[in-house]
Write a protein that holds these residues in place. Structure first.
Motif, short mmCIF file in Angstrom:
data_model
loop_
_atom_site.label_atom_id
_atom_site.label_comp_id
_atom_site.label_asym_id
_atom_site.label_seq_id
_atom_site.Cartn_x
_atom_site.Cartn_y
_atom_site.Cartn_z
N THR A 52 14.66 -3.70 -6.53
CA THR A 52 14.38 -3.11 -5.21
C THR A 52 13.01 -3.53 -4.71
O THR A 52 12.85 -3.90 -3.53
CB THR A 52 14.45 -1.57 -5.31
OG1 THR A 52 15.76 -1.18 -5.75
CG2 THR A 52 14.14 -0.93 -3.97
N LEU A 53 12.02 -3.52 -5.59
CA LEU A 53 10.67 -3.91 -5.20
C LEU A 53 10.61 -5.39 -4.83
O LEU A 53 9.98 -5.76 -3.83
CB LEU A 53 9.70 -3.61 -6.35
CG LEU A 53 8.24 -4.04 -6.13
CD1 LEU A 53 7.66 -3.43 -4.87
CD2 LEU A 53 7.38 -3.67 -7.35
N LEU A 54 11.27 -6.24 -5.59
CA LEU A 54 11.29 -7.67 -5.27
C LEU A 54 11.89 -7.91 -3.89
O LEU A 54 11.38 -8.73 -3.11
CB LEU A 54 12.09 -8.45 -6.32
CG LEU A 54 11.50 -8.53 -7.74
CD1 LEU A 54 12.37 -9.43 -8.62
CD2 LEU A 54 10.07 -9.02 -7.74
N ARG A 55 12.95 -7.21 -3.57
CA ARG A 55 13.61 -7.39 -2.27
C ARG A 55 12.70 -6.94 -1.12
O ARG A 55 12.69 -7.56 -0.05
CB ARG A 55 14.93 -6.61 -2.24
CG ARG A 55 16.01 -7.23 -3.12
CD ARG A 55 17.32 -6.46 -3.03
NE ARG A 55 17.81 -6.41 -1.65
CZ ARG A 55 18.46 -7.38 -1.06
NH1 ARG A 55 18.72 -8.51 -1.71
NH2 ARG A 55 18.87 -7.26 0.20
N ASP B 241 0.85 -1.19 0.00
CA ASP B 241 0.00 0.00 0.00
C ASP B 241 0.89 1.24 0.00
O ASP B 241 1.54 1.56 0.99
CB ASP B 241 -0.91 -0.01 1.22
CG ASP B 241 -1.90 1.17 1.22
OD1 ASP B 241 -2.09 1.77 0.14
OD2 ASP B 241 -2.45 1.47 2.29
N GLN B 242 0.95 1.90 -1.16
CA GLN B 242 1.71 3.15 -1.31
C GLN B 242 3.16 3.01 -0.83
O GLN B 242 3.70 3.86 -0.14
CB GLN B 242 1.02 4.29 -0.57
CG GLN B 242 -0.35 4.67 -1.11
CD GLN B 242 -0.26 5.26 -2.52
OE1 GLN B 242 0.47 6.23 -2.74
NE2 GLN B 242 -0.98 4.68 -3.46
N VAL B 243 3.78 1.93 -1.23
CA VAL B 243 5.16 1.67 -0.81
C VAL B 243 6.14 2.47 -1.66
O VAL B 243 6.01 2.53 -2.89
CB VAL B 243 5.48 0.15 -0.91
CG1 VAL B 243 6.97 -0.10 -0.81
CG2 VAL B 243 4.73 -0.61 0.17
N GLU B 244 7.12 3.08 -0.99
CA GLU B 244 8.18 3.81 -1.68
C GLU B 244 9.53 3.27 -1.21
O GLU B 244 9.66 2.74 -0.09
CB GLU B 244 8.10 5.31 -1.38
CG GLU B 244 6.83 5.96 -1.91
CD GLU B 244 6.81 7.46 -1.64
OE1 GLU B 244 7.89 8.03 -1.38
OE2 GLU B 244 5.72 8.05 -1.68
N GLY C 69 14.50 -6.07 2.09
CA GLY C 69 14.69 -4.63 2.10
C GLY C 69 13.51 -3.97 2.79
O GLY C 69 12.41 -4.53 2.84
N SER C 70 13.73 -2.77 3.31
CA SER C 70 12.67 -2.04 4.02
C SER C 70 12.21 -0.86 3.18
O SER C 70 13.04 -0.17 2.57
CB SER C 70 13.18 -1.54 5.38
OG SER C 70 13.60 -2.63 6.18
N PRO C 71 10.92 -0.61 3.14
CA PRO C 71 10.42 0.53 2.38
C PRO C 71 10.72 1.85 3.11
O PRO C 71 10.82 1.88 4.34
CB PRO C 71 8.92 0.26 2.31
CG PRO C 71 8.62 -0.55 3.52
CD PRO C 71 9.84 -1.39 3.76
N LEU D 162 11.75 5.90 -5.35
CA LEU D 162 11.03 5.03 -6.28
C LEU D 162 9.66 4.71 -5.71
O LEU D 162 9.48 4.55 -4.51
CB LEU D 162 11.81 3.73 -6.50
CG LEU D 162 13.23 3.87 -7.07
CD1 LEU D 162 13.92 2.51 -7.11
CD2 LEU D 162 13.19 4.48 -8.46
N GLY D 163 8.68 4.56 -6.62
CA GLY D 163 7.32 4.27 -6.20
C GLY D 163 6.44 5.50 -6.42
O GLY D 163 6.83 6.42 -7.15
#
Length: 521
Positions: free
Chosen positions: A373-376, A337-340, A382-384, A348-349
């Motif tokens: 980055t999104l896959l991680r 949900d609205q991840v950047e 990875g942390s948003p 990104l995002g």
């Protein structure tokens, strides 16, 4: 204009033969080079380019040759990578009014136009020639290498896996380059869409080097026909071996019947003893001769059977089966949900998406759009920087481009035991065997494995947990695979019942695995 290789033989430093007595002539045509990882494709291109000296044989060329440069030093500028640093400096001095007489004489007034045209063709615009290579992505570096070839305009170009790290637009640019090159092209690749654009394919193998007319489709058809032919020969050899055994047994049984009848006659005592002894001696010789003939026929038939079977094994790919995921049809795997994401000073995002049940999702986007980055973030590696992530914890596995979950200094078995310490030795060996690492193969060091073997080892680790993953995430899984390994992966994924989230610019791979929907970044 031609390149001729005459009786080329090349060995590795460890004396392993890559190819022997290779003879090949290439003119103004497009030639694809295929073969398993380690078969010598890259070495062959470097021999042609004059960078590697063969153990024997010769290379003759009547035109200029350019090799796509893949390992561009990070501290080079774009101008150095394009091979025009000196010429560009001369032109810049002249334009600025600081040029010498030699500068005026040597200035290439068409250089800027050629640079701009080449970069634009490769999808690179507004690129500063002073920009350091370290700031470019892997795909952008490959594009710069291709642009250099276009500027230099050699008679022949040699391309070694040119579509690795490229997005679809970049791959299309490479295919256009191959199709429209004014001279000859030799390309080593596992990219089947690219191989469709060649005029013929040369297949490298330790036992042989073979030519196939046409592109990938024709090669694939010829390969399937060869596999069918060799399978038929193996079946006939098996039948012949069984027949030889039956005939030998039948010959022995018939001789035994004759011997029995002879002994019955001798027991009656109606014939002279000397005649009976002669008959017995003849029967013994006949039995021995028949057995020898039968044994020889069996040995010869078995030898032909083994030879035929070995040929089948060479052309038959491995087969692996991913364990069932048993994923519930309505299971929520991930929701964003609205991840950047923050990458350096870039943002990104935002990304919003949801994946439920055994969906097969292809994630698309240009180089630099944030796919990895999104896959991680989805996998929990990875942390948003902003937004909310919900995932099925413990039921998602990810293999990145380099299969980073494996320790290259340890064996396949050790890696598996490190990730799954609950498995006993027998269970760990069985898990390795399911992915074609049987017996001592499980003790091989990961750092020594080919790209396909490393991927299989990664899958073994990912799918050996007590609860197999519901979703497998793959980031450009085809980049370091030869075609045979790629086909093994396609078959396994095609038959898998779990969810898939995959980033791949390999169109053939995407089509053969099959996906339910596309998420475009």
């Amino acid at each position: 204009m031609y390149i001729t290789l005459s009786q080329i033989s090349v060995q590795t430093p460890s004396r392993r033969q890559l190819f022997d007595n290779l003879t090949l002539s290439v003119g103004s045509e497009r030639v694809g080079i295929v073969g398993r990882n380690g078969s010598g494709k890259s070495t062959l291109l470097r021999v042609i380019a004059g960078l590697v000296k063969p153990n024997s044989g010769s290379v003759t060329a009547t035109g200029s040759i350019g090799l796509l440069k893949q390992d561009i030093p990070a501290d080079w500028t774009a101008a150095h990578a394009l091979g025009i640093a000196e010429e560009h400096a001369v032109l810049s001095r002249v334009i600025a009014g600081h040029g010498t007489g030699d500068d005026l004489e040597n200035a290439d007034w068409d250089l800027s136009a050629r640079i701009d045209a080449a970069l634009a063709t490769c999808g690179l615009t507004d690129v500063s020639l002073e920009r350091k290579i370290e700031s470019f992505s892997g795909g952008e570096r490959t594009r710069i290498g291709i642009a250099r070839l276009m500027i230099e305009a050699h008679d022949f170009v040699l391309l070694d896996e040119p579509t690795n790290n490229l997005d679809r637009a970049g791959r299309d640019a490479v295919i256009d380059l191959v199709l429209n090159w004014h001279g000859g092209v030799i390309v080593a690749s596992h990219d089947r869409a690219l191989l469709e654009s060649v005029d013929r394919i040369v297949a490298l193998a330790p036992q042989s080097v073979r030519n196939f007319g046409g592109g990938w489709s024709e090669f694939e058809a010829a390969r399937a026909e060869e596999r069918e032919r060799l399978a038929g020969e193996a079946d006939r050899a098996n039948a012949a071996a069984k027949s030889a055994r039956r005939e030998a047994q039948s010959r022995l049984e018939n001789q035994a019947k004759r011997d029995k009848a002879g002994r019955a006659t001798a027991a009656k005592g109606s014939d002279p003893k000397i005649l009976l002894n002669k008959r017995a001696e003849t029967a013994e010789k006949t039995t021995a001769r028949g057995k020898a003939l039968g044994d020889r026929a069996i040995v010869e038939a078995d030898a032909k059977r083994k030879e035929a079977q070995s040929k089948v094994e060479i052309v038959t790919p491995l087969s692996i089966e991913l364990p069932a995921s048993d994923i519930p049809s309505g299971a929520q795997l991930v929701q964003l949900d609205q991840v950047e994401a923050a990458v350096g000073n870039r943002r990104l995002g935002p990304w919003t998406m949801r994946i439920d049940g055994p969906e097969r999702v292809e994630l698309r986007g240009a180089n630099g759009s944030g796919k990895t980055t999104l896959l991680r973030i989805i996998a929990g590696f990875g942390s948003p920087a902003a937004g909310k992530v919900e995932r099925a914890e413990g039921r998602i596995a990810m293999l990145d481009q380099h299969i980073g979950l494996l320790d290259p200094s340890k064996s396949v078995l050790e890696n598996l035991r490190d990730h799954h310490p609950d498995l006993d030795n027998e269970a760990a060996h069985a898990a390795c065997a399911r992915f074609a690492f049987r017996n001592i193969e499980a003790d091989r060091i990961v750092g020594s494995l080919s790209g396909g073997e490393r991927l299989r080892a990664g899958l073994a680790v990912a799918f050996s947990a007590l609860n197999p993953p519901w979703m497998l995430i793959l980031d450009e899984p085809t980049n370091h695979l030869d075609i045979e390994s790629l086909e093994v992966l396609e078959s396994a994924l095609r038959d898998h019942d779990g969810a898939l989230l995959v980033v791949s610019h390999d169109v053939s791979f995407i089509e053969r695995v099959g996906f339910d929907r596309i998420i475009e970044l």
